[in-house]
Motif scaffolding. Structure first.
Motif, mmCIF file in Angstrom:
data_model
loop_
_atom_site.group_PDB
_atom_site.id
_atom_site.type_symbol
_atom_site.label_atom_id
_atom_site.label_comp_id
_atom_site.label_asym_id
_atom_site.label_seq_id
_atom_site.Cartn_x
_atom_site.Cartn_y
_atom_site.Cartn_z
ATOM 1 N N ASN A 50 12.202 12.785 -15.205
ATOM 2 C CA ASN A 50 12.451 11.375 -14.912
ATOM 3 C C ASN A 50 11.104 10.686 -14.782
ATOM 4 N N PRO A 51 10.912 9.557 -15.465
ATOM 5 C CA PRO A 51 9.605 8.893 -15.436
ATOM 6 C C PRO A 51 9.136 8.503 -14.030
ATOM 7 N N ASP A 52 10.051 8.397 -13.062
ATOM 8 C CA ASP A 52 9.631 8.044 -11.701
ATOM 9 C C ASP A 52 9.262 9.276 -10.867
ATOM 10 N N LEU A 53 9.159 10.454 -11.509
ATOM 11 C CA LEU A 53 8.772 11.723 -10.885
ATOM 12 C C LEU A 53 9.827 12.306 -9.945
ATOM 13 N N THR A 54 11.044 11.755 -9.918
ATOM 14 C CA THR A 54 12.056 12.315 -9.017
ATOM 15 C C THR A 54 12.515 13.699 -9.471
ATOM 16 N N THR A 55 12.413 14.001 -10.767
ATOM 17 C CA THR A 55 12.736 15.338 -11.266
ATOM 18 C C THR A 55 11.659 15.783 -12.244
ATOM 19 N N CYS A 56 11.025 16.922 -11.947
ATOM 20 C CA CYS A 56 9.973 17.480 -12.799
ATOM 21 C C CYS A 56 10.186 18.987 -12.915
ATOM 22 N N TYR A 57 9.516 19.568 -13.891
ATOM 23 C CA TYR A 57 9.547 21.020 -14.071
ATOM 24 C C TYR A 57 8.125 21.508 -14.291
ATOM 25 N N ASP A 58 7.886 22.788 -13.994
ATOM 26 C CA ASP A 58 6.606 23.364 -14.381
ATOM 27 C C ASP A 58 6.816 24.112 -15.699
ATOM 28 N N GLU A 59 5.750 24.678 -16.223
ATOM 29 C CA GLU A 59 5.846 25.328 -17.531
ATOM 30 C C GLU A 59 6.725 26.574 -17.515
ATOM 31 N N ARG A 60 7.000 27.109 -16.332
ATOM 32 C CA ARG A 60 7.884 28.274 -16.218
ATOM 33 C C ARG A 60 9.343 27.865 -16.066
ATOM 34 N N GLY A 61 9.595 26.555 -15.989
ATOM 35 C CA GLY A 61 10.969 26.073 -15.877
ATOM 36 C C GLY A 61 11.454 25.841 -14.460
ATOM 37 N N ALA A 62 10.585 26.027 -13.460
ATOM 38 C CA ALA A 62 10.987 25.764 -12.072
ATOM 39 C C ALA A 62 11.158 24.256 -11.898
ATOM 40 N N LYS A 63 12.187 23.880 -11.159
ATOM 41 C CA LYS A 63 12.514 22.465 -10.961
ATOM 42 C C LYS A 63 11.913 21.958 -9.655
ATOM 43 N N TYR A 64 11.395 20.733 -9.697
ATOM 44 C CA TYR A 64 10.805 20.078 -8.525
ATOM 45 C C TYR A 64 11.482 18.722 -8.385
ATOM 46 N N GLU A 65 12.152 18.511 -7.269
ATOM 47 C CA GLU A 65 12.818 17.230 -7.034
ATOM 48 C C GLU A 65 12.120 16.496 -5.893
ATOM 49 N N LEU A 66 11.734 15.258 -6.174
ATOM 50 C CA LEU A 66 11.042 14.456 -5.173
ATOM 51 C C LEU A 66 11.940 13.309 -4.733
ATOM 52 N N PRO A 67 12.096 13.112 -3.433
ATOM 53 C CA PRO A 67 12.871 11.968 -2.954
ATOM 54 C C PRO A 67 12.076 10.681 -3.170
ATOM 55 N N LYS A 68 12.781 9.588 -3.372
ATOM 56 C CA LYS A 68 12.101 8.307 -3.616
ATOM 57 C C LYS A 68 11.146 7.935 -2.484
ATOM 58 N N TYR A 69 11.466 8.345 -1.244
ATOM 59 C CA TYR A 69 10.619 7.926 -0.121
ATOM 60 C C TYR A 69 9.210 8.501 -0.158
ATOM 61 N N VAL A 70 8.966 9.547 -0.956
ATOM 62 C CA VAL A 70 7.586 10.025 -1.070
ATOM 63 C C VAL A 70 6.859 9.327 -2.217
ATOM 64 N N LEU A 71 7.611 8.592 -3.036
ATOM 65 C CA LEU A 71 7.037 7.961 -4.227
ATOM 66 C C LEU A 71 6.804 6.462 -4.074
ATOM 67 N N SER A 72 7.602 5.814 -3.254
ATOM 68 C CA SER A 72 7.432 4.368 -3.045
ATOM 69 C C SER A 72 8.062 3.972 -1.717
ATOM 70 N N GLU A 73 7.801 2.734 -1.329
ATOM 71 C CA GLU A 73 8.338 2.232 -0.063
ATOM 72 C C GLU A 73 9.716 1.610 -0.281
ATOM 73 N N PRO A 74 10.586 1.732 0.717
ATOM 74 C CA PRO A 74 11.894 1.075 0.600
ATOM 75 C C PRO A 74 11.752 -0.437 0.749
ATOM 76 N N THR A 75 12.729 -1.154 0.253
ATOM 77 C CA THR A 75 12.706 -2.618 0.362
ATOM 78 C C THR A 75 12.926 -3.053 1.811
ATOM 79 N N ASN A 76 13.522 -2.176 2.631
ATOM 80 C CA ASN A 76 13.782 -2.537 4.033
ATOM 81 C C ASN A 76 12.789 -1.877 4.999
ATOM 82 N N LEU A 77 11.530 -1.727 4.544
ATOM 83 C CA LEU A 77 10.485 -1.215 5.417
ATOM 84 C C LEU A 77 10.136 -2.310 6.437
ATOM 85 N N ILE A 78 10.037 -1.907 7.687
ATOM 86 C CA ILE A 78 9.692 -2.859 8.754
ATOM 87 C C ILE A 78 8.179 -2.993 8.798
ATOM 88 N N HIS A 79 7.697 -4.198 8.576
ATOM 89 C CA HIS A 79 6.253 -4.447 8.637
ATOM 90 C C HIS A 79 5.886 -4.841 10.054
#
Length: 113
Positions: free
Chosen positions: A82-111
């Motif tokens: 997935n272009p947003d990095l939520t699902t990636c694989y390594d060259e051995r085929g292991a799957k890596y799933e990243l939650p959106k919260y490690v990739l960007s901020e939510p729209t309801n973040l309290i400033h």
């Protein structure tokens, strides 16, 4: 040179990465809560499988700007599903799933002031 270098560039099977689309957390959270959630994810993620160096590369990519993130995943040999990095694989085929919260901020973040 053997034929092992045939996938060295990695760009032909790698999508151009981008930030996730805008998303909302289940409840409004502060930056401190977001940072804590991210820390907990990165601390526990390697225990779910995959290679430690790939997790480290994904963390570096998640915390970098898009140009640097692209260079990091390309050089680590990460196959971006997935272009947003939520699902990636390594060259051995292991799957890596990243939650959106490690990739960007939510729209309801309290400033906080």
């Amino acid at each position: 040179m053997g034929c092992a270098g045939s996938r060295e560039k990695g760009n032909e099977n790698s999508k151009k990465i981008r930030k996730p689309k805008a998303w909302k957390h289940t409840e409004a959270i502060t930056r401190a809560q977001l940072v804590k959630m991210r820390e907990e994810f990165w601390d526990t993620a390697p225990h779910y499988g995959g290679r430690k160096e790939i997790w480290e590369a994904l963390r570096a990519a998640a915390e970098a700007d898009l140009t640097l993130a692209q260079a990091i995943v390309d050089s680590a040999g990460v196959i971006v599903q997935n272009p947003d990095l939520t699902t990636c694989y390594d060259e051995r085929g292991a799957k890596y799933e990243l939650p959106k919260y490690v990739l960007s901020e939510p729209t309801n973040l309290i400033h906080e002031n």
